[in-house]
Design a protein around this motif. Structure first.
Motif, PDB file in Angstrom:
ATOM      1  N   GLU A 196       0.772  -1.238   0.000  1.00 43.43           N
ATOM      2  CA  GLU A 196       0.000   0.000   0.000  1.00 43.43           C
ATOM      3  C   GLU A 196       0.808   1.296   0.000  1.00 43.43           C
ATOM      4  O   GLU A 196       0.242   2.371  -0.208  1.00 43.43           O
ATOM      5  CB  GLU A 196      -0.936   0.008   1.208  1.00 43.43           C
ATOM      6  N   HIS A 232      -0.787  -5.078   2.428  1.00 47.08           N
ATOM      7  CA  HIS A 232      -1.183  -5.289   1.034  1.00 47.08           C
ATOM      8  C   HIS A 232      -2.067  -4.150   0.543  1.00 47.08           C
ATOM      9  O   HIS A 232      -2.857  -3.583   1.297  1.00 47.08           O
ATOM     10  CB  HIS A 232      -1.946  -6.610   0.881  1.00 47.08           C
ATOM     11  N   ASN A 255      -5.164  -2.697  -0.699  1.00 44.07           N
ATOM     12  CA  ASN A 255      -6.489  -3.257  -0.438  1.00 44.07           C
ATOM     13  C   ASN A 255      -7.546  -2.151  -0.400  1.00 44.07           C
ATOM     14  O   ASN A 255      -8.185  -1.911   0.634  1.00 44.07           O
ATOM     15  CB  ASN A 255      -6.460  -4.025   0.892  1.00 44.07           C
ATOM     16  N   LYS A 259     -11.070  -5.806   1.549  1.00 41.68           N
ATOM     17  CA  LYS A 259     -11.336  -7.250   1.579  1.00 41.68           C
ATOM     18  C   LYS A 259     -10.318  -7.980   2.446  1.00 41.68           C
ATOM     19  O   LYS A 259      -9.344  -7.390   2.923  1.00 41.68           O
ATOM     20  CB  LYS A 259     -11.312  -7.813   0.155  1.00 41.68           C
ATOM     21  N   HIS A 283      -7.485 -11.235   2.887  1.00 41.53           N
ATOM     22  CA  HIS A 283      -6.443 -11.776   2.012  1.00 41.53           C
ATOM     23  C   HIS A 283      -6.814 -13.156   1.467  1.00 41.53           C
ATOM     24  O   HIS A 283      -7.427 -13.965   2.147  1.00 41.53           O
ATOM     25  CB  HIS A 283      -5.114 -11.902   2.767  1.00 41.53           C
ATOM     26  N   GLY A 322     -12.187 -12.551   0.119  1.00 38.00           N
ATOM     27  CA  GLY A 322     -11.015 -11.945  -0.522  1.00 38.00           C
ATOM     28  C   GLY A 322     -11.183 -11.923  -2.027  1.00 38.00           C
ATOM     29  O   GLY A 322     -12.269 -12.229  -2.537  1.00 38.00           O
ATOM     30  N   HIS A 344      -7.371  -9.425  -1.631  1.00 37.58           N
ATOM     31  CA  HIS A 344      -6.907  -8.046  -1.736  1.00 37.58           C
ATOM     32  C   HIS A 344      -6.642  -7.727  -3.203  1.00 37.58           C
ATOM     33  O   HIS A 344      -6.308  -8.621  -3.987  1.00 37.58           O
ATOM     34  CB  HIS A 344      -5.587  -7.856  -0.976  1.00 37.58           C
TER      35      HIS A 344
END
Length: 200
Positions: free
Chosen positions: A95, A110, A112, A116, A118, A125, A127
């Protein structure tokens, strides 16, 4: 004598006409026009041109590149890296566009944007930054194309990689199991690359 001169003049006239007919054309100007037209088409096109991300290891040494280009089926990421441990490795988009050695924790979690959970095998999920594992050969080299249809390179979109904080590409030490939270039990972050179109 007069007939000879007449024939000579006729012969010279024929040579002049022939030379004029076989005079070479000037293709350079026409070719230049075609090139200019092609340039105009490129300028008016909305196509996102490929760009490259450098991947560095935990010591800050470059270990490869990833080339990004967007197509109808998603963003294509062509990975070409070396000096990695053979086997499967988790591969994600994170991110924040910061790759500080040695642990790359600066890149955050992650990517995202939809909030959601992973994992591809997780019904809640995955991501947007979740991607299939990389397969590194016995010689430590990986050449693999990964397609992510959850992201875009178009700025201003909710799932664009070009956010205010930027994003990063990450290779992990272990394979992603596609279900464990929050990152698929993929282990350490062993290689990182800042995703940016800016020239270095």
């Amino acid at each position: 004598m007069k007939e000879y001169r007449i024939y000579l003049l006729l012969f010279i006239a024929v040579l002049i006409v022939a030379a004029c007919q076989h005079r070479p054309k000037e293709p350079e100007m026409r070719e230049q026009v075609k090139q200019d037209e092609a340039i105009e088409v490129d300028k008016e096109s909305n196509e996102v041109k490929p760009f490259e991300v450098e991947l560095m290891d935990q010591e800050g040494v470059e270990v490869g590149t990833a080339t990004f280009v967007e197509d109808e089926d998603g963003v294509h990421i062509a990975v070409n890296a070396h000096h990695l441990i053979p086997g499967e490795h988790g591969f994600h988009i994170h991110e924040k566009g910061i790759c500080e050695t040695p642990d790359f924790e600066s890149a955050g979690g992650h990517y995202n944007p939809e909030g959601k959970e992973h994992g591809f095998d997780n019904p809640r999920g995955p991501h947007a930054g979740d991607m299939e594992n990389l397969e590194v050969n016995e010689d430590g080299i990986v050449e693999q194309l990964v397609i992510n249809n959850q992201i875009t390179l178009e700025k201003g979109k909710p799932n664009s990689l070009f956010t205010d904080e930027g994003t990063a590409l990450m290779i992990h030490s272990n394979p992603d199991d596609y279900v464990s939270q929050p990152a698929g039990n993929a282990g350490e972050r062993v290689a990182c690359g800042v995703i940016s179109k800016k020239k270095k």
